[in-house]
Scaffold this motif. Sequence first.
Motif, PDB file in Angstrom:
ATOM      1  N   LYS A 102       0.688  -1.250  -0.015  1.00 21.67           N
ATOM      2  CA  LYS A 102       0.037  -0.107   0.136  1.00 21.67           C
ATOM      3  C   LYS A 102       0.815   1.224  -0.068  1.00 21.67           C
ATOM      4  CE  LYS A 102      -0.915   0.496   4.935  1.00 21.67           C
ATOM      5  NZ  LYS A 102      -1.858   0.256   6.163  1.00 21.67           N
ATOM      6  N   PRO A 103       0.168   2.304  -0.585  1.00 27.04           N
ATOM      7  CA  PRO A 103       1.085   3.514  -0.727  1.00 27.04           C
ATOM      8  C   PRO A 103       0.704   4.541   0.718  1.00 27.04           C
ATOM      9  CG  PRO A 103      -0.839   3.771  -1.918  1.00 27.04           C
ATOM     10  CD  PRO A 103      -0.876   2.107  -1.521  1.00 27.04           C
ATOM     11  N   SER A 104       1.376   5.690   0.838  1.00 32.42           N
ATOM     12  CA  SER A 104       1.047   6.571   1.852  1.00 32.42           C
ATOM     13  C   SER A 104       0.183   7.688   1.068  1.00 32.42           C
ATOM     14  CB  SER A 104       2.210   6.990   2.488  1.00 32.42           C
ATOM     15  OG  SER A 104       2.948   7.802   1.538  1.00 32.42           O
ATOM     16  N   LEU A 105      -0.810   8.130   1.859  1.00 30.01           N
ATOM     17  CA  LEU A 105      -1.603   9.474   1.412  1.00 30.01           C
ATOM     18  C   LEU A 105      -1.629  10.361   2.628  1.00 30.01           C
ATOM     19  CD1 LEU A 105      -3.486  10.373  -0.788  1.00 30.01           C
ATOM     20  CD2 LEU A 105      -5.501   9.479   0.562  1.00 30.01           C
ATOM     21  N   SER A 170     -14.259  10.373   3.367  1.00 35.03           N
ATOM     22  CA  SER A 170     -13.070   9.531   3.655  1.00 35.03           C
ATOM     23  C   SER A 170     -12.155   9.367   2.446  1.00 35.03           C
ATOM     24  CB  SER A 170     -13.499   8.345   4.175  1.00 35.03           C
ATOM     25  OG  SER A 170     -12.331   7.328   4.736  1.00 35.03           O
ATOM     26  N   TYR A 171     -10.817   9.621   2.191  1.00 32.33           N
ATOM     27  CA  TYR A 171     -10.237   9.471   0.942  1.00 32.33           C
ATOM     28  C   TYR A 171      -9.090   8.589   1.185  1.00 32.33           C
ATOM     29  CZ  TYR A 171     -12.410  13.698  -0.661  1.00 32.33           C
ATOM     30  OH  TYR A 171     -13.358  14.868  -0.934  1.00 32.33           O
ATOM     31  N   SER A 172      -8.602   7.649  -0.106  1.00 34.63           N
ATOM     32  CA  SER A 172      -7.589   6.724   0.106  1.00 34.63           C
ATOM     33  C   SER A 172      -7.035   6.693  -1.414  1.00 34.63           C
ATOM     34  CB  SER A 172      -8.055   5.613   0.437  1.00 34.63           C
ATOM     35  OG  SER A 172      -8.924   4.978  -0.362  1.00 34.63           O
ATOM     36  N   CYS A 173      -5.750   6.213  -1.690  1.00 36.99           N
ATOM     37  CA  CYS A 173      -5.342   6.088  -2.862  1.00 36.99           C
ATOM     38  C   CYS A 173      -4.643   4.931  -3.226  1.00 36.99           C
ATOM     39  CB  CYS A 173      -4.361   7.338  -2.976  1.00 36.99           C
ATOM     40  SG  CYS A 173      -2.671   7.110  -2.422  1.00 36.99           S
ATOM     41  N   VAL A 174      -4.541   4.474  -4.561  1.00 38.26           N
ATOM     42  CA  VAL A 174      -3.919   3.203  -4.897  1.00 38.26           C
ATOM     43  C   VAL A 174      -3.321   3.467  -5.963  1.00 38.26           C
ATOM     44  CG1 VAL A 174      -5.934   1.536  -4.215  1.00 38.26           C
ATOM     45  CG2 VAL A 174      -5.791   2.630  -6.329  1.00 38.26           C
ATOM     46  N   ASN A 189      -3.705   4.125   3.757  1.00 43.58           N
ATOM     47  CA  ASN A 189      -4.772   4.374   5.024  1.00 43.58           C
ATOM     48  C   ASN A 189      -5.771   5.471   4.593  1.00 43.58           C
ATOM     49  OD1 ASN A 189      -3.501   2.577   6.760  1.00 43.58           O
ATOM     50  ND2 ASN A 189      -2.206   4.198   7.282  1.00 43.58           N
ATOM     51  N   HIS A 190      -6.966   5.584   5.159  1.00 45.23           N
ATOM     52  CA  HIS A 190      -7.923   6.562   4.694  1.00 45.23           C
ATOM     53  C   HIS A 190      -7.685   7.649   5.528  1.00 45.23           C
ATOM     54  CE1 HIS A 190     -10.018   2.948   3.422  1.00 45.23           C
ATOM     55  NE2 HIS A 190     -10.729   3.823   2.802  1.00 45.23           N
ATOM     56  N   LEU A 191      -7.993   8.817   4.728  1.00 50.48           N
ATOM     57  CA  LEU A 191      -7.825  10.439   5.456  1.00 50.48           C
ATOM     58  C   LEU A 191      -9.383  10.925   5.617  1.00 50.48           C
ATOM     59  CD1 LEU A 191      -4.566  11.891   3.903  1.00 50.48           C
ATOM     60  CD2 LEU A 191      -4.965  11.105   6.085  1.00 50.48           C
ATOM     61  N   GLU A 192      -9.732  11.440   6.681  1.00 47.26           N
ATOM     62  CA  GLU A 192     -11.190  12.051   6.818  1.00 47.26           C
ATOM     63  C   GLU A 192     -10.936  13.542   6.603  1.00 47.26           C
ATOM     64  OE1 GLU A 192     -13.819  10.394   7.263  1.00 47.26           O
ATOM     65  OE2 GLU A 192     -13.024   8.386   7.492  1.00 47.26           O
ATOM     66  N   ILE A 193     -11.700  13.997   5.803  1.00 46.45           N
ATOM     67  CA  ILE A 193     -11.704  15.382   5.428  1.00 46.45           C
ATOM     68  C   ILE A 193     -13.058  15.886   5.815  1.00 46.45           C
ATOM     69  CG2 ILE A 193     -11.440  17.211   3.598  1.00 46.45           C
ATOM     70  CD1 ILE A 193      -8.879  15.673   4.275  1.00 46.45           C
ATOM     71  N   TRP A 194     -12.869  17.112   6.409  1.00 52.27           N
ATOM     72  CA  TRP A 194     -14.366  17.899   6.817  1.00 52.27           C
ATOM     73  C   TRP A 194     -14.127  19.399   5.940  1.00 52.27           C
ATOM     74  CZ3 TRP A 194     -11.633  15.099  10.185  1.00 52.27           C
ATOM     75  CH2 TRP A 194     -12.322  14.199  10.709  1.00 52.27           C
ATOM     76  N   VAL A 195     -15.240  19.538   5.195  1.00 50.90           N
ATOM     77  CA  VAL A 195     -15.202  21.047   4.527  1.00 50.90           C
ATOM     78  C   VAL A 195     -16.270  21.740   5.224  1.00 50.90           C
ATOM     79  CG1 VAL A 195     -15.729  22.129   2.469  1.00 50.90           C
ATOM     80  CG2 VAL A 195     -14.771  19.836   2.390  1.00 50.90           C
ATOM     81  N   THR A 196     -15.797  23.014   5.756  1.00 51.22           N
ATOM     82  CA  THR A 196     -16.791  23.668   6.676  1.00 51.22           C
ATOM     83  C   THR A 196     -17.155  24.928   5.801  1.00 51.22           C
ATOM     84  OG1 THR A 196     -15.098  24.885   7.491  1.00 51.22           O
ATOM     85  CG2 THR A 196     -15.755  22.809   8.767  1.00 51.22           C
TER      86      THR A 196
END
Length: 242
Positions: A102-105, A170-174, A189-196
């Motif tokens: 797996k890669p890193s994000l 929730s974002y990830s990459c391959v 690994n997943h990254l959780e992003i919040w847009v306000t």
Amino acid sequence: GSLPKPSLTVWPSSVLSAQSNVTLRCWTPEMGVDFILRQGETNLSVLQSRESTEGLAEFHLNDLKGSQAGEYTCEYYRKGSPDISSQRSDVLLLLVTGYLPKPSLKIHQNHKVSARGNLTFQCQKLDPLVQPVMFALLKAGTSNPLQLRGPEENGVEFSLQNLTVGDTGSYSCVYYQSSPPFLASQPSNHLEIWVTVLAHLSSSDYTTGNLIRLGLAALIMVTMGAFLVEAWHSQKESPNTS
């Protein structure tokens, strides 16, 4: 002549882990036609049309294996003398993950970002393979990658512009080989992003707000004045008890 090409879509996603189940849907407005699904140049399945399908064929791929990754197309044809075939659909790339490390994000900004802003993801390959590969940015709940980049040897950046609340998620990459056998990595690994959304008031908004506040102040003054006048009259009309 040929018939117009159909559309080929996937559910739940075109990027899935091994042993998952996926459905490929081939659709056309034409009625009374039969469908063919292809992986590359190989015919995988022919589906007889029925009245209930109304131009829709569903091909189910269960218990996915790495050998089922690749480029898929579909077409339809109307039986006759001779048969008339459609053009092929646009290519749909199906990836089966888990065959490469797996890669890193990462992101350089805070995980909570403001609407209308920009966000940059960095997807980095960590294994020693030097073969150029393609990179895909994924978002949970979407059926296709948001963006594709490459081919590159080590990593890429993905940029999302003019963010909206809908970009929260929730974002990830391959990364994957761009030619057969289309081996794909495990997802990062997943990254959780919040847009306000921040309230930005323009000059007209301030003017309107000031007018409203002035109006409320005037109403309060009039009300207080009415109470004072009423109190004065009450005091004047009451008998002198001294």
